[in-house]
Design a protein around this motif. Sequence first.
Motif, PDB file in Angstrom:
ATOM      1  N   ALA A   1      -1.081  -5.481   2.140  1.00 11.41           N
ATOM      2  CA  ALA A   1      -2.427  -5.997   2.390  1.00 11.41           C
ATOM      3  C   ALA A   1      -2.445  -7.056   3.491  1.00 11.41           C
ATOM      4  O   ALA A   1      -1.515  -7.858   3.621  1.00 11.41           O
ATOM      5  CB  ALA A   1      -3.016  -6.578   1.107  1.00 11.41           C
TER       6      ALA A   1
ATOM      7  N   GLU B   1     -11.912   3.608   1.896  1.00  7.60           N
ATOM      8  CA  GLU B   1     -11.632   2.176   1.862  1.00  7.60           C
ATOM      9  C   GLU B   1     -12.786   1.323   1.359  1.00  7.60           C
ATOM     10  O   GLU B   1     -12.613   0.143   1.086  1.00  7.60           O
ATOM     11  CB  GLU B   1     -11.221   1.689   3.265  1.00  7.60           C
ATOM     12  CG  GLU B   1     -10.091   2.495   3.891  1.00  7.60           C
ATOM     13  CD  GLU B   1      -8.794   2.373   3.138  1.00  7.60           C
ATOM     14  OE1 GLU B   1      -8.734   1.573   2.191  1.00  7.60           O
ATOM     15  OE2 GLU B   1      -7.841   3.078   3.487  1.00  7.60           O
TER      16      GLU B   1
ATOM     17  N   HIS C   1       0.832  -1.203   0.000  1.00  5.14           N
ATOM     18  CA  HIS C   1       0.000   0.000   0.000  1.00  5.14           C
ATOM     19  C   HIS C   1       0.867   1.254   0.000  1.00  5.14           C
ATOM     20  O   HIS C   1       0.550   2.241  -0.667  1.00  5.14           O
ATOM     21  CB  HIS C   1      -0.900   0.017   1.230  1.00  5.14           C
ATOM     22  CG  HIS C   1      -1.916  -1.084   1.231  1.00  5.14           C
ATOM     23  ND1 HIS C   1      -2.600  -1.473   2.365  1.00  5.14           N
ATOM     24  CD2 HIS C   1      -2.375  -1.891   0.245  1.00  5.14           C
ATOM     25  CE1 HIS C   1      -3.437  -2.453   2.073  1.00  5.14           C
ATOM     26  NE2 HIS C   1      -3.305  -2.734   0.796  1.00  5.14           N
TER      27      HIS C   1
ATOM     28  N   TYR D   1      -9.549  -2.460   2.834  1.00  4.92           N
ATOM     29  CA  TYR D   1      -8.171  -2.690   3.261  1.00  4.92           C
ATOM     30  C   TYR D   1      -8.046  -2.621   4.777  1.00  4.92           C
ATOM     31  O   TYR D   1      -9.004  -2.803   5.512  1.00  4.92           O
ATOM     32  CB  TYR D   1      -7.246  -1.694   2.594  1.00  4.92           C
ATOM     33  CG  TYR D   1      -7.174  -1.826   1.101  1.00  4.92           C
ATOM     34  CD1 TYR D   1      -7.522  -0.780   0.273  1.00  4.92           C
ATOM     35  CD2 TYR D   1      -6.770  -3.025   0.521  1.00  4.92           C
ATOM     36  CE1 TYR D   1      -7.448  -0.897  -1.114  1.00  4.92           C
ATOM     37  CE2 TYR D   1      -6.694  -3.159  -0.849  1.00  4.92           C
ATOM     38  CZ  TYR D   1      -7.032  -2.090  -1.671  1.00  4.92           C
ATOM     39  OH  TYR D   1      -6.957  -2.220  -3.024  1.00  4.92           O
TER      40      TYR D   1
END
Length: 481
Positions: free
Chosen positions: A213, A353, A197, A363
């Motif tokens: 992740a 998200e 990320h 996430y």
Amino acid sequence: MNEISAGARIEGSAENSDRETMQRLIDKGVEYLMPLYVDVHGIAKTKTVPVGHFERMMRGSELFTGAALDGLGQGPHDDELAVLPDPRAAMQLPWRPNVAVIPGQLTYHEQPYPMCSRTVLAKQIERAAKLGLKFNIGIECETYIVRRDPSAHNGIAPNDPRDTIAKAAYDASLTLLNLELLNDIVTSMNKLGWEVHSFDHEDANGQFEFDFAYADAMTMADRFVVWRLMMKELARKHGFEATMMAKPYADRTGSGAHFNMSLADVNTGKNVSGDGSDKRGCGLSKRAYQFLGGLRKHAAAIVAVSCPTVNSYKRLIKTGSMTGYTWAPIFISYGGNNRTHMFRVPLLRPHIEGSDHNPGHVYLSSARWECRAVDPSTNPYLAAAMFLGAGLDGIEQDLDPGDPQLVNMYELSEEELETRGIRQLPRTLLEAVTAFEADDLGRRVMGDELYRSYIDLKTSEWWSYHNSISQWEIDEYLTKF
């Protein structure tokens, strides 16, 4: 790309024989296989097997003398242990594409070996599944990249001599200065299907963090072991060392490996940790609060595993970093988006998200809780098993963690802490191991033999440290009196 499949897994089925899997590995350039397991410290161990012997290896052909390793409970008179690889967990190493690692579990006389760390975690995962729950974890991986420098204090210094500024957190220039190495790391992580990320220069000189992740607990533990291996190899490729010490410098912030935990429905995979009507304001469900109740109850014992070294407790102090606070928890407490607790509940951001109305990608900012009392030296299988075991105790016993603390915990006096019923974490490895021994959680999670072995190893580690004489003592006391 060199990943074996999406998520870097090999899927087995009746139609997908070992021979077919072996051929796919050969087609992808794999020449050597490493059936991987860890010792009690979480250090990766293996034998290297030419790919032509894949089928034998998958049946447990590779034997290991357990007496040669810590925490496996064997003597020189015992038969060998065998590792049974998990084909779903296979990973082709992007930086060494002719090598694939296949994490697995130890067996003894064809039976699961109870002192295997991966087996310990598997038992707690099975316990959660019986309650209809799946345990997910995301790990925020922090590390220092250092160079050996005999002229520097302790013989190490930040990898780049230009990395000297006092407020180094998130610095764009220092990130670009290290981008060649960071790019190698992130590219490898993404080729493995880990979905990075972000990454950044952390608070201290030569310190970096990688966020990727989340996954189920077993997959994340496997990945963390491989991530540490990756960091060592790629840092050395550039002439440096990646250290997993929690506190390599006395005057710099320590490194954490924060566990971000959540519960999902075992059948649907849907996150069941959140509740928008939560009156406590953290957005958590009743089961999430029960889980936190179990974590608070067993926190002192857990930290002996999540922060497992003498050096770990030099990070878990109130002050001492360059920026004033250490950014490390010392209080067994929880709150909202508040970094002064052992357990933090990050802010929900459904507009970024995703939400129930817009499933899309959900996430790490979905409903979860973060434990900040974890560092990179942990055995991720044992740590995850302890967290899960404690949390399931909380669910089964309907434990309440109390209301969140919404203050800067560092600024509370001892009297205020006592009034609020806030305990502090152990201050040394010895205190932590004493708490671990006094709590029945460790015995129930690890089993009698590994529980006892862990206590003996960590007690010995403490006294080995305590019985040594440091340079500080010589400087302070040699001619003082």
